[in-house]
Structures are given as structure tokens and as C-alpha cells.
Design an enzyme around this catalytic site. Sequence first.
Site, mmCIF file in Angstrom:
data_model
loop_
_atom_site.group_PDB
_atom_site.id
_atom_site.type_symbol
_atom_site.label_atom_id
_atom_site.label_comp_id
_atom_site.label_asym_id
_atom_site.label_seq_id
_atom_site.Cartn_x
_atom_site.Cartn_y
_atom_site.Cartn_z
ATOM 1 C CE1 TYR A 72 -3.071 -2.929 0.555
ATOM 2 C CE2 TYR A 72 -3.511 -2.170 2.809
ATOM 3 C CZ TYR A 72 -3.870 -3.255 1.870
ATOM 4 O OH TYR A 72 -4.953 -4.167 1.880
ATOM 5 C CG PHE A 219 -14.018 -5.363 -2.189
ATOM 6 C CD1 PHE A 219 -13.200 -4.229 -1.599
ATOM 7 C CD2 PHE A 219 -13.997 -5.671 -3.558
ATOM 8 C CE1 PHE A 219 -12.357 -3.627 -2.595
ATOM 9 C CE2 PHE A 219 -12.812 -5.267 -4.364
ATOM 10 C CZ PHE A 219 -12.293 -4.130 -4.037
ATOM 11 N N PRO A 220 -15.764 -5.793 2.617
ATOM 12 C CG PRO A 220 -15.453 -4.689 4.688
ATOM 13 C CD PRO A 220 -15.006 -5.035 3.264
ATOM 14 C CG LEU A 221 -19.229 -1.633 3.873
ATOM 15 C CD1 LEU A 221 -18.841 0.097 4.342
ATOM 16 C CD2 LEU A 221 -20.587 -1.942 4.245
ATOM 17 N N GLY A 222 -18.747 -4.331 -0.277
ATOM 18 C CA GLY A 222 -19.051 -4.340 -1.862
ATOM 19 C C GLY A 222 -18.328 -3.199 -2.520
#
Length: 296
Positions: A72, A219-222
Amino acid sequence: MSASPHPTAPAPHPAPEFFLGGDLPVRRLGYGTVQLAGPGVWGPRGTDAQATAVLRRAVELGVTLVDTADNYGPGLVEERVAAALHPYPKGLVVATKGGVVRTSAEAWHVEGRPERLRAMCEESLRRLRTDRIDLYQLHRFDREVPMAEQLGALRELRDAGKVRHVGLDSVTAEQLRAALDLDIVPIVSVQNRYNVLDRVSEPLLRLCEARGIAFLPWFPLGNGGLTDHPECAAIARDHGATPSQIALAWLLHHSPVLCPTPGTGSVAHLEENLGAAAIRLTVRELARLDALTATP
């Protein structure tokens, strides 16, 4: 025979903590640092002061798991974590990853040769200003290097005291089972894409449950797709919450090994995300969310 819970009754309250490796407690809702890097995780996003504010607020609000990676930035986000939080508070687990080399915002490659994994870990230790990384995760398996050699390098780092626990990122259930069968180094966590609409990794989740392995869904919130989902929004209205909070609350209810680390560069958004831990969904609401069409 006991009666089924009433649909409007609250579901069992999710456990607030998970013990990595059986001995390292973390609050299940943590913070992921990917949004502190720019697009393609290249360069910075926002200022150093903004990054510091988000990281310190996360700890103030009780986060005990901060997840980052050496690519990152690359390197930059690990340095931001250390600048904001070192010396690290007691109980704070800083997890990082190695095994992926990014050469631009568009280009990256997997690097799993043991000598390179050892060198990458040393660089992470330096940037994070620590003698031991609590959770060091192999970012990808390198298909050009035998699995046993990659796991062996992680075992050497663990035996040398430079790594406390080892995890894997972006693996299949078959790969995790193979790694466990090799029995070279204990695997305490995995990271894979997973959310209420994307359950391709369900077999991996079930294996993690059976083996007591943490599953950190990315991507827990897509990737933002759940922030305005109509079903999440409808349930959110009944809780005075946001759709994002409902999507995160579903993860916490869905499995005791799920430990989401949603990322953001905003203090306000961070506070919203962490508020999901206080939401107790009902049996009926869980059923409605469970029934959503998952990614095939």
C-alpha cells in the site's frame, strides 16, 4: 423440542472479540488502511495529518486490529501507521502483508521466493518500527514457488520471533486445506472478498469455522456497492442506521470467525462503520439479508 425464535426477536448477540491463534484477542470490527493509499494503492490519499487523525480515532473508539500491507503506497501506509500509533498501545494488533510487489498503480506481481519474503518482512518491521509483527499475512501464493517453501519462510520468521502469527490472503478452501495439511506453520487467519452479496468464499468460511481460523473479509461493503442497497436501506431505517452499518452488522452476526476491517480515509465514515458493532439484527432481518442474491 424448543420453539423457534420469534421473527422479530433479536438474534443472538455477536461475540465482540476473536482470539487469533487462540491467544491474541482482537475486537472483531477493525480498521483496514487501504484507503490511506491513492488509487491503485499507489502513493498517498489525503495528507499525513488526515491519516493520523483516522488511525488515532480508530484506536480511541476501541479498535484493536489495524490491517495494512507493504504494497500500500508501496511502503507509505505502513509508515503512516507507525507515525500515528507508535509506540503502539497495549492490546493493539497491527497486521501486515508481504508477497506482492507493486511497481505502479496498474502493475504488480507475486513474489514468493523465501529470500524475498524474508526481506519484505524485514522492511515491514523497519517501517512499522517494531521487533515483531503480530499477524503477518502472505498476500498471495506464488504459483512458481512450492507452497511448502513459502510456508517454510513464514515458519522461519515465526521461529525467529519476528512474526507472532501467520495468515493467508486470497486463497481457496482447497489451498487453505493443503496449507493446513502440510502442517509447516499454524495458519490463524485468511483474507478473501466476502460480503452479504458476494459469498463465493462460503466454502472457505466454513473451513475457517471448523478450524477456528479468523476470516477477515475484504470489500465487506462491496467496494461501496452496499452503501445504498435497498434491502439494507429498508432494514437500516428501522434501526436509525445506515445501509453500510447493516451490511457490516450482518457480517458480525453471520459467523463468529468473520472479522471485518472496513477501510476509509474519513473520520466521520470510520465512526459510522464502527457503530455497526452496536446493531443487533432480528431473526427476520437476518433471514432477509441471508436471502439476498449472492454473486454466482
